[in-house]
Design a protein around this motif. Structure first.
Motif, short mmCIF file in Angstrom:
data_model
loop_
_atom_site.label_atom_id
_atom_site.label_comp_id
_atom_site.label_asym_id
_atom_site.label_seq_id
_atom_site.Cartn_x
_atom_site.Cartn_y
_atom_site.Cartn_z
N VAL A 1 43.53 -53.17 -42.17
CA VAL A 1 43.94 -54.48 -41.69
C VAL A 1 44.05 -54.43 -40.17
O VAL A 1 44.81 -53.64 -39.61
CB VAL A 1 45.25 -54.94 -42.34
N ILE A 2 43.28 -55.28 -39.51
CA ILE A 2 43.25 -55.36 -38.05
C ILE A 2 44.37 -56.28 -37.55
O ILE A 2 45.04 -55.99 -36.57
CB ILE A 2 41.88 -55.89 -37.58
N GLU A 3 44.54 -57.40 -38.26
CA GLU A 3 45.52 -58.41 -37.85
C GLU A 3 46.01 -59.12 -39.10
O GLU A 3 45.24 -59.33 -40.05
CB GLU A 3 44.83 -59.41 -36.91
N GLY A 4 47.29 -59.49 -39.14
CA GLY A 4 47.84 -60.19 -40.28
C GLY A 4 48.36 -59.24 -41.34
O GLY A 4 48.81 -58.13 -41.02
N GLU A 5 48.28 -59.66 -42.61
CA GLU A 5 48.83 -58.86 -43.69
C GLU A 5 48.08 -59.14 -44.99
O GLU A 5 47.77 -60.28 -45.30
CB GLU A 5 50.30 -59.21 -43.87
N LEU A 6 47.83 -58.09 -45.73
CA LEU A 6 47.15 -58.15 -47.02
C LEU A 6 48.04 -57.44 -48.03
O LEU A 6 48.55 -56.35 -47.75
CB LEU A 6 45.79 -57.46 -46.91
N THR A 7 48.25 -58.07 -49.18
CA THR A 7 49.02 -57.42 -50.25
C THR A 7 48.07 -57.15 -51.41
O THR A 7 47.36 -58.06 -51.86
CB THR A 7 50.19 -58.32 -50.70
N VAL A 8 48.06 -55.91 -51.88
CA VAL A 8 47.23 -55.51 -53.00
C VAL A 8 48.18 -55.12 -54.14
O VAL A 8 49.07 -54.29 -53.95
CB VAL A 8 46.32 -54.32 -52.64
N THR A 9 48.01 -55.76 -55.31
CA THR A 9 48.89 -55.51 -56.45
C THR A 9 48.06 -54.97 -57.61
O THR A 9 47.01 -55.52 -57.94
CB THR A 9 49.60 -56.81 -56.88
N GLU A 10 48.54 -53.87 -58.20
CA GLU A 10 47.91 -53.30 -59.39
C GLU A 10 49.01 -52.93 -60.38
O GLU A 10 49.95 -52.22 -60.01
CB GLU A 10 47.08 -52.06 -59.06
N GLY A 11 48.88 -53.42 -61.60
CA GLY A 11 49.85 -53.08 -62.64
C GLY A 11 51.29 -53.39 -62.26
O GLY A 11 52.18 -52.61 -62.57
N GLY A 12 51.52 -54.46 -61.53
CA GLY A 12 52.86 -54.85 -61.13
C GLY A 12 53.36 -54.17 -59.87
O GLY A 12 54.43 -54.50 -59.37
N VAL B 1 49.86 -54.20 -46.88
CA VAL B 1 49.06 -53.52 -45.87
C VAL B 1 49.12 -54.38 -44.61
O VAL B 1 48.47 -55.43 -44.52
CB VAL B 1 47.60 -53.33 -46.34
N ALA B 2 49.92 -53.96 -43.65
CA ALA B 2 50.11 -54.70 -42.42
C ALA B 2 49.07 -54.27 -41.38
O ALA B 2 48.37 -53.26 -41.55
CB ALA B 2 51.52 -54.46 -41.88
N ALA B 3 48.99 -55.02 -40.30
CA ALA B 3 48.06 -54.69 -39.21
C ALA B 3 48.26 -53.25 -38.76
O ALA B 3 49.40 -52.79 -38.62
CB ALA B 3 48.26 -55.64 -38.04
N GLY B 4 47.16 -52.53 -38.62
CA GLY B 4 47.21 -51.13 -38.22
C GLY B 4 47.31 -50.16 -39.38
O GLY B 4 47.36 -48.96 -39.18
N SER B 5 47.34 -50.69 -40.61
CA SER B 5 47.46 -49.85 -41.81
C SER B 5 46.20 -49.96 -42.66
O SER B 5 45.44 -50.91 -42.53
CB SER B 5 48.66 -50.28 -42.65
#
Length: 102
Positions: free
Chosen positions: A56-67, A72-76
């Motif tokens: 993730v370059i900018e912003g935030e992504l959430t990945v959910t598996e099996g609850g 994943v924030a920027a820089g992660s």
């Protein structure tokens, strides 16, 4: 709306494509590119047929598996193994780099 620019396309800007809903995707070789979410996006119950690494370059992504949700924030970065069924959720303005290995 998700915008995708795979390597090899015009580097002068992102190309607009509809947000993925029920895509059947097969990658015969390693693939990499950029994602940009111009608005909040959510893709549910996506089963990967490939290994995927997201940075993730900018912003935030959430990945959910099996609850279990991983933010994943920027820089992660995160790795998702083939065969995983996940939900992706991104905030508006999120930009990410992805690498896919079949």
């Amino acid at each position: 709306m998700t915008e995708v620019l795979p390597f090899g396309d015009d580097p002068s800007g992102y190309r607009e494509v509809p947000f993925a809903r029920n895509l059947a995707v097969s990658f015969p070789m390693d693939t990499a590119g950029f994602l940009r979410f111009s608005e909040e996006g959510h893709l549910r119950d996506w089963t990967l047929t490939y290994d995927e690494t997201l940075y993730v370059i900018e912003g935030e992504l959430t990945v959910t598996e099996g609850g279990r949700a991983v933010r994943v924030a920027a820089g992660s970065a995160c790795f998702i193994g083939a065969g995983s069924t996940v939900d992706y959720q991104a905030t508006a303005g999120t930009r990410a780099f992805f690498v896919i290995r079949p």
